[in-house]
Design a protein around this motif. Sequence first.
Motif, short mmCIF file in Angstrom:
data_model
loop_
_atom_site.label_atom_id
_atom_site.label_comp_id
_atom_site.label_asym_id
_atom_site.label_seq_id
_atom_site.Cartn_x
_atom_site.Cartn_y
_atom_site.Cartn_z
N ASP A 87 28.23 37.35 41.71
CA ASP A 87 27.87 36.07 41.10
C ASP A 87 29.12 35.33 40.65
N SER A 88 29.03 34.01 40.59
CA SER A 88 30.15 33.24 40.05
C SER A 88 30.21 33.45 38.54
N ILE A 89 31.41 33.32 38.00
CA ILE A 89 31.60 33.50 36.56
C ILE A 89 32.63 32.48 36.09
N ARG A 90 32.34 31.84 34.96
CA ARG A 90 33.29 30.87 34.40
C ARG A 90 34.18 31.58 33.39
N TYR A 152 36.73 29.11 37.68
CA TYR A 152 35.63 29.94 38.17
C TYR A 152 36.16 31.02 39.10
N GLN A 155 32.04 37.82 39.85
CA GLN A 155 31.86 39.11 39.20
C GLN A 155 30.88 39.95 40.01
N THR A 157 28.66 42.87 39.04
CA THR A 157 28.22 43.63 37.88
C THR A 157 28.21 45.11 38.15
N ASP A 256 31.02 32.46 27.76
CA ASP A 256 31.67 32.66 29.06
C ASP A 256 32.77 33.71 28.91
N ALA A 257 33.32 34.13 30.03
CA ALA A 257 34.40 35.11 30.02
C ALA A 257 35.69 34.48 29.49
N ILE A 272 34.55 39.87 28.89
CA ILE A 272 33.62 39.38 29.91
C ILE A 272 32.18 39.72 29.56
N TRP A 274 28.82 41.02 30.42
CA TRP A 274 28.56 41.94 31.53
C TRP A 274 27.35 42.82 31.21
#
Length: 532
Positions: A87-90, A152, A155, A157, A256-257, A272, A274
Amino acid sequence: MNERDQRFDVVIIGGCINGAGIARDAATRGMNVLLLEMNDFGSGTSSWSSRLIHGGLRYLEYGEIPLVYESLQERRRLRRMARHLVDSIRINIPIYQGGKRGMLMLRAGMLAYDLLSIGKSVSRHRMLSRSEFLENEPGVSANGLKGGAQYYDAQVTFAERLVIENVIAAQSAGAVVRNYSAATAIAIEQGKVRAVRYTDAALGQEVEVGARVVVNAAGPWVDQVLATANRPMPELMGGTKGSHIIVGRFEGAPKDAFYVEAYIDARPFFVIPWNGQYLIGTTDIRYKGDPGEARASDAEIDYLLSETNRVFPRARLAKGDIHFAYAGVRPLPIQSKKAESAITRRHIIRNHQRNARGLLSVIGGKLTTYRSLAEQVTDRVAKMLGGAANDCRTRLGFLPGAMGVAAAEADVRNFDGLSAEGAARLLHVYGGRARKVLDLAYEQPELAVALDDSRTVLAAEVAFAVREEFARHLTDILHRRTMLGLSPDLGESVAEAVAGVAAKELGWTEEETRRELQALRAYNARLKVRDL
């Protein structure tokens, strides 16, 4: 035909992400492949990463531009081929007065990162003023904050599931895959690889197979594998230990991270969101011991807690807030004169042609670039076998769980035995393969029951792990198939229920079931942090 009677084109030693990826690539090109793993698939370094699929922003500081470019292109591929897992993560980067990295350096890095992300599937970065940063993340320390950036990445998981799906894909393409099968000898005759011996734990005996090419993809255990050859081999590994801590939601926790420069040593670390928790890490310390015995030290834990509390002053995290901690050894090349963080993360494919023709060793590499590494290794193997390399099929192919996701989602949402939370969890873990889990539940009603009061875990998952995903022990099922072992209680609340189903699937006696539960508790004890 039993594999002991076969001569394989390539025997791959090491069943974490690199070995699994190589097995998949080679098998899909028509090679006769054997994959060996001394423990469970994905139980080594792949389980102990920061679980990011990223370009490696920090590598730009060391001029590793080709590595960053390769990583960003592989990030795009993985977002498609493993879309149920990646998945995308900001990510936020705050800049503080007195830090090693200033706003100008950050802006330049962000522009370069975007430029190298050609064809990317995530949004561009944006620079933030001090007030904008605090408005977005009010829990962050305002003391000395100058501003920062948002960008961006991606991740994964459950990195363990990424490994398992590559193994499944390799087997589907014709590879023979064996976990709990430790390589004990590489036989070299007249300067060329001839055979590999390994111990099959299930049979309790040693097996010898013919091998035209051997790929040593054992991660930080590369040197130990080389030591099984019947002639002197070079020492290649100079790994560093990276530790992480897992905590629950805390006061002032970010939405967000965060990627933050540590005050103590200026090394960036992550905070992060998670798996319903927060993953904090990592450290970077030279490590000489057995990679399987690596643990997060008290000093590393204190470092991560202290730095997190500095950036999020309302957190006040202490050891008692840690759900668990883990450490792994990065399989890096020997570079004694460089600082740990400066050692290249580029993979190296070592051809041992002077000592053993037909033997390759893989040093280094990243979770993000495992697929391209596998392609490069398989190209070399094809040449060593004396033929032209067939076109690589993994660039455009999908992992098994990435197919049929929409259809599986409709079926899972309509299944009465799961709560909404359980349905979401099933889809996240298995993707399109969740439909196969439900098939077992429909075929055997006793597997359609939930194993927990929240109705998030199906008995069918346990049977599925054993029948379809190579699980042989309770720890395999909880920590690397159902992923319940990465919950705050390390899966212990459902362990007995899972063990009951597994016992029927694997034919365990009461004594064997008790030993499996003891082994799980011992495994979990190594992840728990004592609050002294």
